[in-house]
Scaffold this motif. Sequence first.
Motif, PDB file in Angstrom:
ATOM      1  N   MET A   1       0.818  -1.199   0.000  1.00 47.08           N
ATOM      2  CA  MET A   1       0.000   0.000   0.000  1.00 47.08           C
ATOM      3  C   MET A   1       0.860   1.261   0.000  1.00 47.08           C
ATOM      4  N   PRO A   2       1.934   1.308   0.796  1.00 46.47           N
ATOM      5  CA  PRO A   2       2.755   2.518   0.764  1.00 46.47           C
ATOM      6  C   PRO A   2       3.330   2.802  -0.620  1.00 46.47           C
ATOM      7  N   GLN A   3       3.694   1.759  -1.362  1.00 45.01           N
ATOM      8  CA  GLN A   3       4.232   1.962  -2.711  1.00 45.01           C
ATOM      9  C   GLN A   3       3.162   2.484  -3.662  1.00 45.01           C
ATOM     10  N   GLY A   8       1.258   7.683  -6.390  1.00 44.80           N
ATOM     11  CA  GLY A   8       0.063   8.444  -6.726  1.00 44.80           C
ATOM     12  C   GLY A   8      -1.032   7.598  -7.351  1.00 44.80           C
ATOM     13  N   LEU A   9      -1.002   6.312  -7.109  1.00 42.74           N
ATOM     14  CA  LEU A   9      -1.998   5.410  -7.663  1.00 42.74           C
ATOM     15  C   LEU A   9      -3.059   5.100  -6.621  1.00 42.74           C
ATOM     16  N   SER A  10      -4.121   4.461  -7.065  1.00 42.17           N
ATOM     17  CA  SER A  10      -5.187   4.033  -6.165  1.00 42.17           C
ATOM     18  C   SER A  10      -5.516   2.584  -6.453  1.00 42.17           C
ATOM     19  N   ILE A  11      -6.151   1.945  -5.486  1.00 45.01           N
ATOM     20  CA  ILE A  11      -6.607   0.573  -5.689  1.00 45.01           C
ATOM     21  C   ILE A  11      -8.078   0.466  -5.294  1.00 45.01           C
ATOM     22  N   VAL A  12      -8.703  -0.584  -5.783  1.00 38.67           N
ATOM     23  CA  VAL A  12     -10.067  -0.924  -5.407  1.00 38.67           C
ATOM     24  C   VAL A  12      -9.974  -2.218  -4.614  1.00 38.67           C
ATOM     25  N   VAL A  13     -10.528  -2.216  -3.417  1.00 33.35           N
ATOM     26  CA  VAL A  13     -10.499  -3.392  -2.556  1.00 33.35           C
ATOM     27  C   VAL A  13     -11.717  -4.254  -2.854  1.00 33.35           C
ATOM     28  N   GLY A  14     -11.481  -5.512  -3.143  1.00 32.57           N
ATOM     29  CA  GLY A  14     -12.555  -6.488  -3.310  1.00 32.57           C
ATOM     30  C   GLY A  14     -12.512  -7.462  -2.145  1.00 32.57           C
ATOM     31  N   GLY A  15     -13.639  -7.940  -1.737  1.00 33.38           N
ATOM     32  CA  GLY A  15     -13.702  -8.931  -0.667  1.00 33.38           C
ATOM     33  C   GLY A  15     -13.368  -8.406   0.715  1.00 33.38           C
ATOM     34  N   PRO A  16     -13.954  -7.277   1.139  1.00 37.39           N
ATOM     35  CA  PRO A  16     -13.620  -6.732   2.451  1.00 37.39           C
ATOM     36  C   PRO A  16     -14.060  -7.616   3.616  1.00 37.39           C
ATOM     37  N   TYR A  17     -14.876  -8.608   3.339  1.00 40.32           N
ATOM     38  CA  TYR A  17     -15.330  -9.516   4.396  1.00 40.32           C
ATOM     39  C   TYR A  17     -14.540 -10.827   4.361  1.00 40.32           C
ATOM     40  N   SER A  18     -13.428 -10.818   3.651  1.00 40.04           N
ATOM     41  CA  SER A  18     -12.542 -11.993   3.572  1.00 40.04           C
ATOM     42  C   SER A  18     -13.293 -13.229   3.081  1.00 40.04           C
ATOM     43  N   SER A  19     -13.998 -13.075   1.994  1.00 41.09           N
ATOM     44  CA  SER A  19     -14.796 -14.146   1.393  1.00 41.09           C
ATOM     45  C   SER A  19     -15.886 -14.669   2.311  1.00 41.09           C
ATOM     46  N   GLY A  20     -16.274 -13.858   3.276  1.00 40.78           N
ATOM     47  CA  GLY A  20     -17.374 -14.206   4.166  1.00 40.78           C
ATOM     48  C   GLY A  20     -16.953 -14.532   5.590  1.00 40.78           C
ATOM     49  N   ALA A  65      -9.843   2.844   4.922  1.00 35.46           N
ATOM     50  CA  ALA A  65      -9.046   3.774   5.724  1.00 35.46           C
ATOM     51  C   ALA A  65      -7.775   4.253   5.038  1.00 35.46           C
ATOM     52  N   HIS A  66      -7.164   3.399   4.253  1.00 36.83           N
ATOM     53  CA  HIS A  66      -5.896   3.789   3.633  1.00 36.83           C
ATOM     54  C   HIS A  66      -6.149   4.805   2.518  1.00 36.83           C
ATOM     55  N   PRO A  67      -5.344   5.869   2.444  1.00 40.16           N
ATOM     56  CA  PRO A  67      -5.573   6.893   1.423  1.00 40.16           C
ATOM     57  C   PRO A  67      -5.410   6.397  -0.016  1.00 40.16           C
ATOM     58  N   ALA A  68      -4.764   5.270  -0.215  1.00 40.06           N
ATOM     59  CA  ALA A  68      -4.604   4.739  -1.577  1.00 40.06           C
ATOM     60  C   ALA A  68      -5.848   3.989  -2.055  1.00 40.06           C
ATOM     61  N   VAL A  69      -6.805   3.749  -1.167  1.00 45.38           N
ATOM     62  CA  VAL A  69      -8.007   3.015  -1.546  1.00 45.38           C
ATOM     63  C   VAL A  69      -9.033   3.977  -2.125  1.00 45.38           C
ATOM     64  N   ALA A  70      -9.405   3.728  -3.377  1.00 50.53           N
ATOM     65  CA  ALA A  70     -10.387   4.575  -4.057  1.00 50.53           C
ATOM     66  C   ALA A  70     -11.811   4.087  -3.846  1.00 50.53           C
ATOM     67  N   ALA A  71     -11.966   2.775  -3.671  1.00 49.98           N
ATOM     68  CA  ALA A  71     -13.309   2.198  -3.537  1.00 49.98           C
ATOM     69  C   ALA A  71     -13.185   0.794  -2.974  1.00 49.98           C
ATOM     70  N   VAL A  72     -14.332   0.273  -2.545  1.00 52.54           N
ATOM     71  CA  VAL A  72     -14.393  -1.094  -2.044  1.00 52.54           C
ATOM     72  C   VAL A  72     -15.588  -1.774  -2.689  1.00 52.54           C
ATOM     73  N   ILE A  73     -15.418  -3.056  -3.012  1.00 51.09           N
ATOM     74  CA  ILE A  73     -16.494  -3.849  -3.600  1.00 51.09           C
ATOM     75  C   ILE A  73     -16.903  -4.907  -2.580  1.00 51.09           C
ATOM     76  N   PRO A  74     -17.994  -4.677  -1.853  1.00 48.12           N
ATOM     77  CA  PRO A  74     -18.394  -5.648  -0.829  1.00 48.12           C
ATOM     78  C   PRO A  74     -18.832  -6.999  -1.391  1.00 48.12           C
ATOM     79  N   GLY A  75     -19.336  -7.013  -2.618  1.00 52.30           N
ATOM     80  CA  GLY A  75     -19.778  -8.271  -3.197  1.00 52.30           C
ATOM     81  C   GLY A  75     -21.111  -8.724  -2.645  1.00 52.30           C
TER      82      GLY A  75
END
Length: 117
Positions: A1-3, A8-20, A65-75
């Motif tokens: 994440m720090p890299q 100056g990039l962003s990521i989208v987090v998928g699976g925030p519930y750790s696959s359930g 929470a991390h500033p590099a996260v642009a969005a989250v996909i709860p699924g």
Amino acid sequence: MPQVAAKGLSIVVGGPYSSGALVGGPNFEYAPATSAVLARVQAIKAIADRHGVTMKAAGLQFSLAHPAVAAVIPGASRPERIAEDRAALDAPVPVDFWRELRAAGLVHAEAVLPHGA
């Protein structure tokens, strides 16, 4: 994440519930959860319960929470889950909850936590 953030990039987090697993399901990272994973989830849930925090709120808010996260996909598996996820985003989560998770070693020592915890 720090890299990611440093570039100056962003990521989208998928699976925030750790696959359930984080919300009571039997899977972690799309495979059956091990007893060690389930024990860790139960430790997180015990702290969440003491602070009146839902596991959905913890998972979503931590993921964003991390500033590099642009969005989250709860699924969401059903349409009504969308409203639940939206409510979890707005649910109050005390700073002391995040601090207790860190003190218990349940989140990485360098992880960015919501609300500057």
